[in-house]
Write a protein that holds these residues in place. Structure first.
Motif, PDB file in Angstrom:
ATOM      1  N   ARG A 230      -8.624  -0.860   4.557  1.00 46.51           N
ATOM      2  CA  ARG A 230      -9.362  -1.154   5.801  1.00 46.51           C
ATOM      3  C   ARG A 230      -9.273  -2.637   6.143  1.00 46.51           C
ATOM      4  NH1 ARG A 230     -12.194   2.947   3.565  1.00 46.51           N
ATOM      5  NH2 ARG A 230     -13.579   1.644   2.332  1.00 46.51           N
ATOM      6  N   ALA A 231      -9.397  -3.515   5.158  1.00 41.59           N
ATOM      7  CA  ALA A 231      -9.349  -4.959   5.414  1.00 41.59           C
ATOM      8  C   ALA A 231      -8.002  -5.387   5.991  1.00 41.59           C
ATOM      9  CB  ALA A 231      -9.643  -5.731   4.123  1.00 41.59           C
ATOM     10  N   PHE A 232      -6.928  -4.685   5.607  1.00 44.70           N
ATOM     11  CA  PHE A 232      -5.591  -5.020   6.088  1.00 44.70           C
ATOM     12  C   PHE A 232      -5.133  -4.100   7.221  1.00 44.70           C
ATOM     13  CE2 PHE A 232      -5.672  -7.202   2.057  1.00 44.70           C
ATOM     14  CZ  PHE A 232      -4.942  -8.346   2.294  1.00 44.70           C
ATOM     15  N   ASN A 233      -6.072  -3.333   7.811  1.00 42.70           N
ATOM     16  CA  ASN A 233      -5.776  -2.427   8.933  1.00 42.70           C
ATOM     17  C   ASN A 233      -4.608  -1.487   8.631  1.00 42.70           C
ATOM     18  OD1 ASN A 233      -7.849  -3.455  10.443  1.00 42.70           O
ATOM     19  ND2 ASN A 233      -6.552  -4.760  11.710  1.00 42.70           N
ATOM     20  N   VAL A 234      -4.618  -0.913   7.438  1.00 47.67           N
ATOM     21  CA  VAL A 234      -3.577   0.028   7.062  1.00 47.67           C
ATOM     22  C   VAL A 234      -3.933   1.399   7.637  1.00 47.67           C
ATOM     23  CG1 VAL A 234      -2.449   1.216   5.141  1.00 47.67           C
ATOM     24  CG2 VAL A 234      -2.961  -1.229   4.972  1.00 47.67           C
ATOM     25  N   SER A 235      -3.081   1.891   8.533  1.00 44.93           N
ATOM     26  CA  SER A 235      -3.318   3.205   9.122  1.00 44.93           C
ATOM     27  C   SER A 235      -2.215   4.183   8.753  1.00 44.93           C
ATOM     28  CB  SER A 235      -3.441   3.104  10.644  1.00 44.93           C
ATOM     29  OG  SER A 235      -2.228   2.623  11.189  1.00 44.93           O
ATOM     30  N   GLY A 236      -1.159   3.697   8.153  1.00 43.72           N
ATOM     31  CA  GLY A 236      -0.057   4.530   7.705  1.00 43.72           C
ATOM     32  C   GLY A 236       0.614   3.857   6.525  1.00 43.72           C
ATOM     33  N   ILE A 237       1.256   4.658   5.703  1.00 43.15           N
ATOM     34  CA  ILE A 237       1.904   4.104   4.518  1.00 43.15           C
ATOM     35  C   ILE A 237       3.373   4.468   4.523  1.00 43.15           C
ATOM     36  CG2 ILE A 237      -0.115   3.957   3.023  1.00 43.15           C
ATOM     37  CD1 ILE A 237       0.682   6.754   1.978  1.00 43.15           C
TER      38      ILE A 237
ATOM     39  N   THR B 216      -2.639   1.658  -4.606  1.00 43.23           N
ATOM     40  CA  THR B 216      -2.581   3.085  -4.310  1.00 43.23           C
ATOM     41  C   THR B 216      -3.958   3.693  -4.515  1.00 43.23           C
ATOM     42  OG1 THR B 216      -1.329   5.116  -4.715  1.00 43.23           O
ATOM     43  CG2 THR B 216      -1.916   3.793  -6.658  1.00 43.23           C
ATOM     44  N   ARG B 217      -4.065   4.971  -4.232  1.00 38.97           N
ATOM     45  CA  ARG B 217      -5.299   5.718  -4.486  1.00 38.97           C
ATOM     46  C   ARG B 217      -4.956   6.953  -5.295  1.00 38.97           C
ATOM     47  NH1 ARG B 217      -8.438   5.899   1.103  1.00 38.97           N
ATOM     48  NH2 ARG B 217      -6.676   4.978   2.122  1.00 38.97           N
ATOM     49  N   VAL B 218      -5.913   7.446  -6.012  1.00 41.57           N
ATOM     50  CA  VAL B 218      -5.731   8.668  -6.782  1.00 41.57           C
ATOM     51  C   VAL B 218      -6.334   9.809  -5.971  1.00 41.57           C
ATOM     52  CG1 VAL B 218      -6.395   9.895  -8.881  1.00 41.57           C
ATOM     53  CG2 VAL B 218      -5.665   7.515  -9.016  1.00 41.57           C
ATOM     54  N   THR B 219      -5.561  10.883  -5.814  1.00 44.97           N
ATOM     55  CA  THR B 219      -6.009  12.047  -5.043  1.00 44.97           C
ATOM     56  C   THR B 219      -5.815  13.297  -5.902  1.00 44.97           C
ATOM     57  OG1 THR B 219      -3.816  12.413  -4.129  1.00 44.97           O
ATOM     58  CG2 THR B 219      -5.277  10.933  -2.889  1.00 44.97           C
ATOM     59  N   ARG B 220      -6.129  14.446  -5.327  1.00 47.32           N
ATOM     60  CA  ARG B 220      -5.908  15.691  -6.070  1.00 47.32           C
ATOM     61  C   ARG B 220      -4.443  15.878  -6.422  1.00 47.32           C
ATOM     62  NH1 ARG B 220      -9.089  19.985  -2.522  1.00 47.32           N
ATOM     63  NH2 ARG B 220      -8.387  18.513  -0.964  1.00 47.32           N
ATOM     64  N   SER B 221      -3.554  15.448  -5.529  1.00 43.36           N
ATOM     65  CA  SER B 221      -2.123  15.639  -5.785  1.00 43.36           C
ATOM     66  C   SER B 221      -1.492  14.472  -6.543  1.00 43.36           C
ATOM     67  CB  SER B 221      -1.376  15.850  -4.469  1.00 43.36           C
ATOM     68  OG  SER B 221      -1.482  14.705  -3.660  1.00 43.36           O
ATOM     69  N   ALA B 222      -2.197  13.371  -6.671  1.00 45.69           N
ATOM     70  CA  ALA B 222      -1.678  12.200  -7.384  1.00 45.69           C
ATOM     71  C   ALA B 222      -2.737  11.741  -8.385  1.00 45.69           C
ATOM     72  CB  ALA B 222      -1.339  11.082  -6.406  1.00 45.69           C
ATOM     73  N   THR B 223      -2.649  12.268  -9.564  1.00 51.29           N
ATOM     74  CA  THR B 223      -3.623  11.927 -10.601  1.00 51.29           C
ATOM     75  C   THR B 223      -3.265  10.604 -11.262  1.00 51.29           C
ATOM     76  OG1 THR B 223      -2.349  13.046 -12.323  1.00 51.29           O
ATOM     77  CG2 THR B 223      -3.955  14.393 -11.078  1.00 51.29           C
TER      78      THR B 223
ATOM     79  N   PHE C  13       0.866  -1.177   0.000  1.00 48.47           N
ATOM     80  CA  PHE C  13       0.000   0.000   0.000  1.00 48.47           C
ATOM     81  C   PHE C  13       0.905   1.230   0.000  1.00 48.47           C
ATOM     82  CE2 PHE C  13      -2.304  -3.471   1.840  1.00 48.47           C
ATOM     83  CZ  PHE C  13      -3.592  -3.344   1.332  1.00 48.47           C
ATOM     84  N   TRP C  14       0.691   2.120  -0.960  1.00 49.26           N
ATOM     85  CA  TRP C  14       1.561   3.281  -1.086  1.00 49.26           C
ATOM     86  C   TRP C  14       0.789   4.432  -1.722  1.00 49.26           C
ATOM     87  CZ3 TRP C  14       3.011   5.368  -5.909  1.00 49.26           C
ATOM     88  CH2 TRP C  14       2.562   4.650  -7.014  1.00 49.26           C
ATOM     89  N   GLU C  15       1.377   5.615  -1.604  1.00 47.58           N
ATOM     90  CA  GLU C  15       0.816   6.817  -2.234  1.00 47.58           C
ATOM     91  C   GLU C  15       1.953   7.586  -2.891  1.00 47.58           C
ATOM     92  OE1 GLU C  15      -2.436   7.598  -2.336  1.00 47.58           O
ATOM     93  OE2 GLU C  15      -3.100   6.029  -0.963  1.00 47.58           O
ATOM     94  N   LEU C  16       1.654   8.211  -3.991  1.00 40.04           N
ATOM     95  CA  LEU C  16       2.662   8.941  -4.753  1.00 40.04           C
ATOM     96  C   LEU C  16       3.251  10.113  -3.969  1.00 40.04           C
ATOM     97  CD1 LEU C  16       4.059   9.003  -7.476  1.00 40.04           C
ATOM     98  CD2 LEU C  16       2.217  10.445  -8.331  1.00 40.04           C
ATOM     99  N   TRP C  17       2.457  10.772  -3.155  1.00 35.04           N
ATOM    100  CA  TRP C  17       2.916  11.950  -2.412  1.00 35.04           C
ATOM    101  C   TRP C  17       3.826  11.600  -1.233  1.00 35.04           C
ATOM    102  CZ3 TRP C  17       1.671  11.444   2.586  1.00 35.04           C
ATOM    103  CH2 TRP C  17       0.558  10.680   2.910  1.00 35.04           C
TER     104      TRP C  17
END
Length: 173
Positions: A132-139, A99-106, A66-70
């Protein structure tokens, strides 16, 4: 004293401390160990940026990341995960980036990043249901799933080659 009782006692005694906040995060990670993953998780995927859209978590061993571009920590882990994929794919390890797409990560910026980093493993945009299923609270966060069961959960930097080799070894019965 059971682990749950001890955790409750720690919360009572140290609930307002940073140490307990870290322990609570670890307990959430441990809570998913041994859990079965959803057999059909396609509804939790919005789109595949690349790779197989039919990754089967019910068979074999998969490392979900689980990761995010920002996130600078996530970006630092990408070359390590790329190398892990290259080293262990021949031993049967499937690596899947989520990952997820956000305003800062298109969508375009994610695709560009994957191309720039020459990532070869499948990467998908998820709805947040899998987090949520994997209890991810931080990346970044990672989970190893073997034949549909979560067998490891934590920060990807804690997943050493030695540990991964052990997890990939068939259980002796």
């Amino acid at each position: 004293v059971g682990a749950k009782a001890r955790a409750d006692q720690l919360e009572t005694e140290f609930g307002a401390t940073l140490a307990y906040a870290n322990a609570r995060k670890l307990l959430a990670e441990l809570a998913v160990i041994g859990q079965r993953v959803p057999s059909d998780w396609s509804g939790s995927i919005t789109r595949w940026f690349q790779g197989e859209s039919n990754v089967d978590l019910g068979e074999g061993t998969s490392l979900l990341v689980f990761w995010e571009l920002w996130c600078p920590h996530c970006r630092r882990e990408v070359p390590v995960l790329k190398a892990t994929h290259e080293r262990f794919s021949s031993e049967g390890l499937n690596v899947v980036g989520l990952t997820r797409v956000t305003r800062s990560a298109t969508e375009e910026s994610v695709r560009s990043f994957l191309k720039e980093q020459a990532i070869q493993y499948p990467v998908a945009q998820e709805t947040g249901d899998l987090s949520r299923a994997f209890n991810v609270s931080g990346i970044p966060a990672a989970a190893v799933v073997q034949d549909g069961i979560v067998i490891w959960r934590g920060h990807p930097a804690r997943l050493t080659d030695s540990l991964l080799s052990t997890l990939l070894r068939p259980a002796e019965g």
